[in-house]
Design a protein around this motif. Structure first.
Motif, PDB file in Angstrom:
ATOM      1  N   VAL A 168       0.814  -1.168   0.087  1.00  0.00           N
ATOM      2  CA  VAL A 168       0.163  -0.058  -0.079  1.00  0.00           C
ATOM      3  C   VAL A 168       0.770   1.256  -0.035  1.00  0.00           C
ATOM      4  N   TYR A 169       0.411   2.202  -0.526  1.00  0.00           N
ATOM      5  CA  TYR A 169       1.332   3.445  -0.580  1.00  0.00           C
ATOM      6  C   TYR A 169      -0.067   4.760  -0.396  1.00  0.00           C
ATOM      7  N   ALA A 170       0.575   5.741   0.361  1.00  0.00           N
ATOM      8  CA  ALA A 170      -0.350   6.817   0.717  1.00  0.00           C
ATOM      9  C   ALA A 170       0.360   8.269   0.052  1.00  0.00           C
ATOM     10  N   SER A 171      -0.444   9.238   0.067  1.00  0.00           N
ATOM     11  CA  SER A 171      -0.013  10.491   0.002  1.00  0.00           C
ATOM     12  C   SER A 171      -0.896  11.483   0.590  1.00  0.00           C
ATOM     13  N   ILE A 172      -0.716  12.754   0.066  1.00  0.00           N
ATOM     14  CA  ILE A 172      -1.307  13.706   0.738  1.00  0.00           C
ATOM     15  C   ILE A 172      -3.110  13.794   0.391  1.00  0.00           C
ATOM     16  N   CYS A 173      -3.700  12.939   0.368  1.00  0.00           N
ATOM     17  CA  CYS A 173      -5.169  12.694  -0.110  1.00  0.00           C
ATOM     18  C   CYS A 173      -5.694  11.459   0.960  1.00  0.00           C
ATOM     19  N   ALA A 174      -6.977  11.292   0.690  1.00  0.00           N
ATOM     20  CA  ALA A 174      -7.551  10.434   1.660  1.00  0.00           C
ATOM     21  C   ALA A 174      -7.680   8.921   0.970  1.00  0.00           C
ATOM     22  N   ILE A 175      -7.035   8.671  -0.324  1.00  0.00           N
ATOM     23  CA  ILE A 175      -7.094   7.542  -0.847  1.00  0.00           C
ATOM     24  C   ILE A 175      -5.484   6.861  -0.754  1.00  0.00           C
ATOM     25  N   VAL A 176      -5.493   5.473  -0.049  1.00  0.00           N
ATOM     26  CA  VAL A 176      -4.650   4.704   0.009  1.00  0.00           C
ATOM     27  C   VAL A 176      -4.632   3.660  -1.231  1.00  0.00           C
ATOM     28  N   ASN A 177      -3.596   3.788  -2.084  1.00  0.00           N
ATOM     29  CA  ASN A 177      -3.820   2.589  -2.912  1.00  0.00           C
ATOM     30  C   ASN A 177      -3.032   1.288  -2.672  1.00  0.00           C
ATOM     31  N   ILE A 178      -3.554   0.124  -3.094  1.00  0.00           N
ATOM     32  CA  ILE A 178      -2.927  -1.093  -2.880  1.00  0.00           C
ATOM     33  C   ILE A 178      -2.613  -1.637  -4.160  1.00  0.00           C
ATOM     34  N   VAL A 179      -1.344  -2.438  -4.205  1.00  0.00           N
ATOM     35  CA  VAL A 179      -0.906  -3.182  -5.625  1.00  0.00           C
ATOM     36  C   VAL A 179      -0.419  -4.769  -5.051  1.00  0.00           C
ATOM     37  N   ASP A 180      -0.676  -5.458  -6.221  1.00  0.00           N
ATOM     38  CA  ASP A 180      -0.453  -6.871  -6.196  1.00  0.00           C
ATOM     39  C   ASP A 180       0.978  -6.842  -6.319  1.00  0.00           C
ATOM     40  N   VAL A 181       2.008  -7.021  -5.657  1.00  0.00           N
ATOM     41  CA  VAL A 181       3.220  -7.069  -5.823  1.00  0.00           C
ATOM     42  C   VAL A 181       3.800  -8.692  -5.976  1.00  0.00           C
ATOM     43  N   GLY A 182       2.948  -9.524  -5.802  1.00  0.00           N
ATOM     44  CA  GLY A 182       3.220 -10.681  -6.290  1.00  0.00           C
ATOM     45  C   GLY A 182       2.997 -11.532  -7.465  1.00  0.00           C
ATOM     46  N   SER A 183       2.440 -10.424  -8.100  1.00  0.00           N
ATOM     47  CA  SER A 183       2.343 -10.878  -9.619  1.00  0.00           C
ATOM     48  C   SER A 183       3.576 -11.001 -10.431  1.00  0.00           C
ATOM     49  N   SER A 184       3.666 -11.581 -11.704  1.00  0.00           N
ATOM     50  CA  SER A 184       4.835 -11.752 -12.395  1.00  0.00           C
ATOM     51  C   SER A 184       5.228 -10.452 -13.102  1.00  0.00           C
ATOM     52  N   ALA A 185       4.664  -9.649 -13.436  1.00  0.00           N
ATOM     53  CA  ALA A 185       5.007  -8.575 -14.329  1.00  0.00           C
ATOM     54  C   ALA A 185       6.154  -7.701 -13.488  1.00  0.00           C
ATOM     55  N   ARG A 186       7.150  -7.171 -14.106  1.00  0.00           N
ATOM     56  CA  ARG A 186       8.255  -6.563 -13.422  1.00  0.00           C
ATOM     57  C   ARG A 186       7.897  -5.052 -13.199  1.00  0.00           C
ATOM     58  N   SER A 188       4.997  -2.138 -13.148  1.00  0.00           N
ATOM     59  CA  SER A 188       3.592  -1.914 -12.793  1.00  0.00           C
ATOM     60  C   SER A 188       3.091  -0.366 -12.839  1.00  0.00           C
ATOM     61  N   LEU A 189       2.421  -0.126 -14.131  1.00  0.00           N
ATOM     62  CA  LEU A 189       2.108   1.105 -14.247  1.00  0.00           C
ATOM     63  C   LEU A 189       0.741   1.491 -14.029  1.00  0.00           C
ATOM     64  N   ALA A 190       0.371   2.231 -12.989  1.00  0.00           N
ATOM     65  CA  ALA A 190      -0.880   2.281 -12.215  1.00  0.00           C
ATOM     66  C   ALA A 190      -1.892   2.412 -13.295  1.00  0.00           C
ATOM     67  N   ASN A 191      -2.819   1.439 -13.355  1.00  0.00           N
ATOM     68  CA  ASN A 191      -4.317   1.111 -14.134  1.00  0.00           C
ATOM     69  C   ASN A 191      -3.861   1.159 -15.536  1.00  0.00           C
ATOM     70  N   VAL A 192      -2.513   0.689 -15.843  1.00  0.00           N
ATOM     71  CA  VAL A 192      -2.472   0.805 -17.432  1.00  0.00           C
ATOM     72  C   VAL A 192      -2.060  -0.827 -17.670  1.00  0.00           C
ATOM     73  N   THR A 193      -0.760  -1.203 -16.912  1.00  0.00           N
ATOM     74  CA  THR A 193      -0.362  -2.588 -16.896  1.00  0.00           C
ATOM     75  C   THR A 193      -1.001  -3.265 -15.716  1.00  0.00           C
ATOM     76  N   GLU A 194      -1.074  -2.757 -14.661  1.00  0.00           N
ATOM     77  CA  GLU A 194      -1.830  -3.156 -13.342  1.00  0.00           C
ATOM     78  C   GLU A 194      -2.783  -2.373 -12.790  1.00  0.00           C
ATOM     79  N   ILE A 195      -3.827  -2.834 -12.157  1.00  0.00           N
ATOM     80  CA  ILE A 195      -4.663  -2.138 -11.126  1.00  0.00           C
ATOM     81  C   ILE A 195      -4.244  -1.863  -9.899  1.00  0.00           C
ATOM     82  N   HIS A 196      -4.301  -0.478  -9.546  1.00  0.00           N
ATOM     83  CA  HIS A 196      -3.821   0.041  -8.175  1.00  0.00           C
ATOM     84  C   HIS A 196      -5.183   0.373  -7.671  1.00  0.00           C
TER      85      HIS A 196
END
Length: 476
Positions: A168-186, A188-196
């Protein structure tokens, strides 16, 4: 004396430096920490009684490694091996202060970094929306290169799940994003190659109202605890996919929050209101009222690290100190310390007033105070050293003077100061098993420090000709 300022690669001959300082909260004894935690630390890092015997009237010195090895060969313990305390006694005397060796250079300031629980992976996040996950066991090969969603200002915090599958990664907003880092793709471009996937911490869906400064997974990986600029702390239920708890916790920004132990019942929080608070989810007194408050810092809290025993934690403060706390000393009431602050000061761009360093909170409840480093410009982080290799006998912290400081928990002595970076070290991380420490800086560099004997050339010192002579040629 070691070559890293006031530091040393081994503590065989006592503490390498006493330029750090320790003061006791409330009892006026500055020489050492006289408390239960000191005895616990001693028990967990003291060699077998057979080896540590001394003649009456003689000073007890650390038992040499040679004597430890000889004692093991003659089976002094009757078990044919080192005990956990024996191992800690040996390992904790060889600090990771040699180097540094370069891990990577990011394109912008490095804000956060952490090892996975087993030390096999390392996560680093920079200001310009880039997170890298390195495989430590495969010569620091990049396992995952993550380009995050558009963020406000910077990535404020990251947390890797205990099973190492999600980040998970946070920023100065109320949305915290979660990424599946166990996937095989080296990559991870947010919502292009993988869903964040975005996790909404706001009550009404208005994410512009506040930002998340701190976020941490629970030990079972089922929950997140987060700290917000709206003075609230949050618990997010990942299975239910909703925020299960919102607490109006402080009177100012909550900069840091964490679970106290494996149970997830206790939560520690720290705020710009200069207070540390303890929350027990099993017995809330009332909404917005903590189970206990700990006073002692004169300025805001930038970070808290738990000893993971549900009792002790440390905090970094903008009053340029790290403090050690025992939650059994907490109180239900607070006193106003604003009368002590008769100066106008902003830590983001001003130096801390020199006379303010001598001020003391009249109701300081901390066990000990550690001084020497500086906490300016950003939310500098501090930690206990690993349990496995050091029995948590040290605390260490980044610093806005571009260094890493390591203090002895009991004596308060500054046992090492790691100098290399030319910008604030916001975060640093000690490997949970190996004697290795990583420092991450606003100069965009991530470097590792290890014990002597690596056998490769470290990076050159950057600031002085004398230092370059010590460090040799750069790593090619």
């Amino acid at each position: 004396m070691g070559r890293f300022g006031k530091g040393a690669s081994s503590c065989d001959d006592g503490y390498a430096s006493s330029s750090g300082s320790l003061s006791q909260g409330g009892n006026g004894r500055p020489d050492y920490l006289d408390h239960e935690i000191a005895q616990l630390t001693k028990l967990r890092s003291q060699p077998h009684e057979f080896l540590s015997r001394t003649a009456p009237g003689k000073l007890r010195l650390p038992v040499s490694t040679v004597k430890m090895l000889v004692g093991r060969e003659v089976n002094y313990s009757g078990r044919g091996r080192f005990s956990a305390a024996d191992s800690c006694h040996v390992l904790s005397r060889y600090l990771p202060v040699n180097g540094p060796w370069k891990v990577d250079g990011m394109n912008s300031r490095v804000y956060t970094s952490q090892f996975s629980n087993d030390g096999s992976f390392f996560v680093a996040a920079s200001q310009e929306s880039n997170i890298k996950i390195y495989n430590v066991d495969k010569n620091w090969k990049i396992q995952k290169d993550i380009e995050t969603k558009a963020l406000r200002w910077t990535i404020t915090d990251t947390s890797l799940s205990p099973d190492q599958r999600f980040l998970v990664y946070a920023s100065i907003c109320a949305i915290v994003n979660i990424v599946d880092v166990g996937s095989s793709a080296r990559e991870s471009l947010a919502n292009v190659t993988e869903i964040h996937k975005g996790l909404d911490f706001s009550a009404d869906g208005d994410e512009d109202e506040f930002g998340i400064f701190s976020v941490k997974f629970s030990t079972d990986g089922q929950e997140l605890v987060a700290a917000g600029s709206d003075n609230f702390i949050y618990v997010y239920d990942l299975q239910a996919n909703k925020c299960s708890l919102r607490i109006p916790a402080h009177k100012s920004d909550v900069n840091t929050v964490c679970f106290a132990d494996e149970t997830g019942h206790l939560i520690f929080s720290g705020s710009d209101d200069s207070l540390c608070k303890v929350w027990d989810r099993r017995c809330f007194i009332s909404k917005g009222r903590a189970n206990g408050v700990l006073m002692g810092h004169l300025e805001g809290i930038t970070f808290i690290d738990s000893r993971r025993d549900g009792r002790y934690f440390i905090s970094n403060g903008k009053d340029q100190t790290t403090k050690l706390w025992d939650i059994r000393k907490m109180s239900s009431n607070t006193t106003d310390n604003s009368r002590l602050r008769d100066y106008d000061w902003d830590y983001r761009w001003m130096e801390y007033p020199s006379y303010a360093r001598r001020l003391k909170h009249p109701h300081d409840q901390s066990l000990a105070t550690y001084k020497g480093h500086s906490v300016l410009r950003t939310l500098i982080r501090c930690y206990f050293s690993p349990e496995y290799s050091t029995a948590q006998k040290y605390i260490y912290t980044g610093s806005s003077d571009n260094s890493v400081y390591i203090y002895d928990l009991v004596s308060g002595a500054q046992v090492a100061k790691l100098d290399f970076h030319n910008a604030p070290v916001r975060d640093c991380c000690w490997h949970p098993i190996y004697p290795m420490l990583i420092s991450s800086s606003w100069d965009c560099n991530i470097v590792r420090w290890e014990i002597p004997g690596i056998g490769e050339a470290p990076l050159p010192k950057r600031r002085t000709v004398r230092a370059r002579r010590f460090f040799g040629r750069a790593l090619r």
